[in-house]
Enzyme design. Sequence first.
Site, PDB file in Angstrom:
ATOM      1  N   VAL A 188       0.808  -1.227   0.000  1.00 10.53           N
ATOM      2  CA  VAL A 188       0.000   0.000   0.000  1.00 10.53           C
ATOM      3  C   VAL A 188       0.838   1.273   0.000  1.00 10.53           C
ATOM      4  O   VAL A 188       0.300   2.367  -0.090  1.00 10.53           O
ATOM      5  CB  VAL A 188      -1.007   0.034   1.190  1.00 10.53           C
ATOM      6  N   GLY A 189       2.161   1.149   0.118  1.00  8.37           N
ATOM      7  CA  GLY A 189       2.963   2.375   0.069  1.00  8.37           C
ATOM      8  C   GLY A 189       4.371   2.181   0.578  1.00  8.37           C
ATOM      9  O   GLY A 189       4.821   1.060   0.808  1.00  8.37           O
TER      10      GLY A 189
ATOM     11  N   GLY B 115       7.193   3.791   3.489  1.00  7.07           N
ATOM     12  CA  GLY B 115       7.386   4.636   4.676  1.00  7.07           C
ATOM     13  C   GLY B 115       8.775   5.248   4.648  1.00  7.07           C
ATOM     14  O   GLY B 115       9.470   5.169   3.637  1.00  7.07           O
ATOM     15  N   THR B 116       9.183   5.845   5.764  1.00  6.52           N
ATOM     16  CA  THR B 116      10.507   6.477   5.837  1.00  6.52           C
ATOM     17  C   THR B 116      11.597   5.466   5.528  1.00  6.52           C
ATOM     18  O   THR B 116      12.601   5.783   4.926  1.00  6.52           O
ATOM     19  CB  THR B 116      10.753   7.022   7.269  1.00  6.52           C
TER      20      THR B 116
ATOM     21  N   LYS C 240       8.836  -0.613   2.892  1.00 11.31           N
ATOM     22  CA  LYS C 240       7.520  -0.784   2.262  1.00 11.31           C
ATOM     23  C   LYS C 240       6.440  -1.006   3.314  1.00 11.31           C
ATOM     24  O   LYS C 240       6.714  -1.499   4.403  1.00 11.31           O
ATOM     25  CB  LYS C 240       7.560  -1.985   1.319  1.00 11.31           C
ATOM     26  N   VAL C 241       5.204  -0.653   2.945  1.00  8.05           N
ATOM     27  CA  VAL C 241       4.065  -0.868   3.839  1.00  8.05           C
ATOM     28  C   VAL C 241       3.064  -1.784   3.130  1.00  8.05           C
ATOM     29  O   VAL C 241       2.723  -1.552   1.971  1.00  8.05           O
ATOM     30  CB  VAL C 241       3.388   0.471   4.225  1.00  8.05           C
TER      31      VAL C 241
ATOM     32  N   LYS D  22       4.547  -2.440   8.381  1.00 12.46           N
ATOM     33  CA  LYS D  22       5.588  -1.552   7.884  1.00 12.46           C
ATOM     34  C   LYS D  22       6.892  -2.326   7.982  1.00 12.46           C
ATOM     35  O   LYS D  22       7.329  -2.683   9.076  1.00 12.46           O
ATOM     36  CB  LYS D  22       5.630  -0.296   8.747  1.00 12.46           C
TER      37      LYS D  22
ATOM     38  N   ASP E 247       7.980  15.842  10.117  1.00 15.82           N
ATOM     39  CA  ASP E 247       7.768  15.415   8.730  1.00 15.82           C
ATOM     40  C   ASP E 247       6.279  15.324   8.417  1.00 15.82           C
ATOM     41  O   ASP E 247       5.815  14.340   7.844  1.00 15.82           O
ATOM     42  CB  ASP E 247       8.463  14.072   8.480  1.00 15.82           C
TER      43      ASP E 247
END
Lengths: 325, 329
Positions: free
Chosen positions: A33-34, A36-37, A40-41, A56, A158
């Site tokens: 789904v995305g 992160g810092t 991958k998530v 995460k 952030d």
Amino acid sequence: MATIQNKPTPTAPSTTTGGGLRAMDLYEKLEKVGEGTYGKVYKAREKATGRIVALKKTRLPEDDEGVPPTALREVSLLRMLSQDPHVVRLLDLKQGVNKEGQTILYLVFEYMDTDLKKFIRGYRANHEKIPAQTVKILMYQLCKGVGFVHGRGVLHRDLKPHNLLMDRKTMALKIADLGLSRAITVPVKKYTHEILTLWYRAPEVLLGATHYSTPVDIWSVGCIFAELVTNQPLFPGDSELQQLLHIFKLLGTPNEEMWPGVGKLPNWHVYPQWKPTKLSTLVPGLDSDGYDLLEKMLAYEPGKRVSAKKALEHPYFNDVNKEVY
Amino acid sequence: MADFRTSTQRERWIFQSHDLMERWAAANQRAAQTLAQYGTTRLNVDLLDGSVSYPESMPDHVEGSSVVKPLSYEEEQLTRVFYEQKIQEVCAAFKFPHKIQATAIIYFKRFYLQWSVMEHQPKHIMLTCVYASCKVEENHVSAEELGKGIQQDHQIILNNEMILLKTLDFDLIVYAPYRSIEGFIDDLEDFCRAGNGPFQRLKELRQAAISHVDKMMLTDAPLLYTPGQLALAALHKSNDLLRVVDFERYLEIIFSRQHSDCPIEQFVQSINEINYLVDQLNIPTVKDMRHVDRKLKHCWDPSSHDEHNKKKEKKSKHKSKRTSTDAQL
């Protein structure tokens, strides 16, 4: 976290007669789904309960230094902040090994179905404006979350639409990705200014200030506010200098009168002298209360910027149902 | 400013002294039972996720027949203090700020509230505490550098990281008295400037208080009292020696200003209790630790006990031979 009691129990933590279950025996990955810092998530299902979670994933660096400090910081801060409804809940932390034999750390979070970046993008793609009341509800929750985080002595550092998770159905908004956050200490340390996505970065950070505080997050909140109203980032710079010039062009070049001490900041040079543009021109579509709040969030002098707590009391939020949010 | 009142430290890691005793006793008993059952107290730690499993029974071990004696409750206490002091020495050698030292010691204290020193080697855990503290306090030092600095294999540090973090429940933000001292010294400066003492001597008072906190950190006080209480107790004690300000008057001013729920008498009692803990502190020497270390080694590796006994026998045989020869002369 799932297994946490109010005080650690006198019995040994999780002593078993065999090795613990691996992270990936416990969760079934559903989709990515995305990012992160630091990894991958994934959307995943907890096998034991069927509960949907966000995993995460961070690959431990090859530098043989164990858990990355960013992950440690995020986890330790979330332990302190996770009880707030406007901060994403950390449920657990697992470590595992991938197919290549590398050590992987998984932070297990409650699952939220979208983030503010995707939410804004959806409206922009349809050439629609986000309804004024929706903007207000989201902003109220954001100020509440930031107020809570600041009240616990933490800077996020952030804040950006991508780091604000949402539930489409309920319009609940939660602050996420505390990988760059830090607890504020006294005396205030010289913080790194290599932080924050440029577009939401406060001018004092861009100008090289090493002593900064909660107003850096409020500046980001102001930028997010404007973006919710227009569907466009307010200051989309592509380098530190361009970012500064972008801000100065729109809000006017700051001077000692409006921001005492600005000339002493490390990155201060002689900049072109721009006059400020009215906020109603830059961000069309707000009422007078909205412009007043936005102006207070985007004040140049950090000390003059409104606090999150004060923002919640602003007349702009008078018609928000505070029982619900 | 980060607020102790809303911290996980206050919520989860400040105890009553009977809580501490209960926890230490439980860990000690559990390790003794493990020793009786398996012939060793060495637990297997999964390096990956920090999960722990009981040891394999030692070969030839008959349950309940262990000749190795477990450490007593008091010996465990001695061991903890010894290694907490070692943390201070390591941090001083690396010139780490006080904050890192305090955080590492508090991690160490919390870890051994839940485990016995017989279950996880304190020498190793101590280093992992320093390492984790450096990471959390943004003063990062590589594991290799830390290991090299004290001639230890850095892999030991990394191997224990996950078990440490899990035992600490990832509550890694620690409030230490050193920062509170700075705050009180600033406040005392105003107090002195208002005609209550020579503010030039506050530097001296600050130094003495910091040294006193160093001792406090080796007692149970950080698990029983708030950082503010510890700082005030240190300043109070140091001021007793240096006579810089009228501290009783200063305390009255603080309390009148704060409208505190806790009456000043109760607070003074806390200060006295903290200072009593410091007065009672017994820091073991390397010599004091020899016997305990030997026992600890045997708990981990019972075969070393047999070797030790053989050596002992050899020595005494040698001694008796010599004595008989001496007698003949």
